[in-house]
Design a protein around this motif. Structure first.
Motif, PDB file in Angstrom:
ATOM      1  N   GLY A 199      92.912  -5.730 -11.285  1.00  0.00           N
ATOM      2  CA  GLY A 199      92.566  -4.573 -10.785  1.00  0.00           C
ATOM      3  C   GLY A 199      91.391  -4.103 -11.717  1.00  0.00           C
ATOM      4  N   MET A 200      91.744  -3.954 -12.963  1.00  0.00           N
ATOM      5  CA  MET A 200      90.590  -3.476 -13.915  1.00  0.00           C
ATOM      6  C   MET A 200      89.155  -4.569 -13.755  1.00  0.00           C
ATOM      7  N   THR A 201      89.657  -5.833 -13.847  1.00  0.00           N
ATOM      8  CA  THR A 201      88.436  -6.805 -13.909  1.00  0.00           C
ATOM      9  C   THR A 201      87.792  -6.600 -12.657  1.00  0.00           C
ATOM     10  N   ALA A 202      88.239  -6.337 -11.608  1.00  0.00           N
ATOM     11  CA  ALA A 202      87.547  -6.361 -10.291  1.00  0.00           C
ATOM     12  C   ALA A 202      86.671  -5.055 -10.280  1.00  0.00           C
ATOM     13  N   PHE A 203      87.425  -3.909 -10.820  1.00  0.00           N
ATOM     14  CA  PHE A 203      86.619  -2.629 -10.706  1.00  0.00           C
ATOM     15  C   PHE A 203      85.360  -2.671 -11.826  1.00  0.00           C
ATOM     16  N   ALA A 204      85.707  -3.564 -13.015  1.00  0.00           N
ATOM     17  CA  ALA A 204      84.327  -3.566 -14.062  1.00  0.00           C
ATOM     18  C   ALA A 204      83.334  -4.555 -13.307  1.00  0.00           C
ATOM     19  N   LEU A 205      83.707  -5.247 -12.275  1.00  0.00           N
ATOM     20  CA  LEU A 205      82.551  -6.348 -11.707  1.00  0.00           C
ATOM     21  C   LEU A 205      81.870  -5.466 -10.809  1.00  0.00           C
ATOM     22  N   VAL A 206      82.439  -4.601 -10.001  1.00  0.00           N
ATOM     23  CA  VAL A 206      81.930  -3.597  -8.921  1.00  0.00           C
ATOM     24  C   VAL A 206      80.904  -2.627  -9.713  1.00  0.00           C
TER      25      VAL A 206
END
Length: 117
Positions: free
Chosen positions: A89-96
């Motif tokens: 979830g953190m990686t997805a948020f950082a990519l967004v």
């Protein structure tokens, strides 16, 4: 021999993640953060005890008598599973967030973003 291989894998993952964290491109920084978190997960699993050899499935609450084989600690495995989900979830948020930075500033170079006012 297997402890040496695990130590080598954890060290290599931490080294690669640190290398990527020190790059100027935001996408590489996000990947570096994800790799460092996965290296921490591998480290926790290695320290929690990995039973090499037999692949017997033993219930955690098998009983208190003799003859019950030792199992690995299930708390460590649950912690790592939770950390994997949170890391995803953190990686997805950082990519967004990186995508939004690119839309606003037309660059992902951290040094160029720091120079803007």
């Amino acid at each position: 021999m297997s402890a040496f291989v695990l130590a080598l894998v954890v060290g290599a993952l931490f080294a690669l993640g640190t290398f990527l964290l020190l790059r100027r491109d935001l996408i590489r920084v996000v990947w570096g953060l994800a790799i460092v978190s996965q290296a921490a997960n591998v480290y926790l699993l290695a320290m929690g005890g990995i039973e090499l050899g037999g692949f017997e499935t033993v219930p955690v609450l098998a009983g208190h008598g003799e003859g019950v084989p030792e199992t690995t600690d299930p708390v460590v495995q649950a912690l790592v599973l939770t950390a994997i989900v949170i890391g995803f979830g953190m990686t997805a948020f950082a990519l967004v967030l990186s995508y939004r930075v690119y839309e606003e500033h037309d660059t992902l170079d951290a040094s160029e973003l720091g120079d803007r006012e």
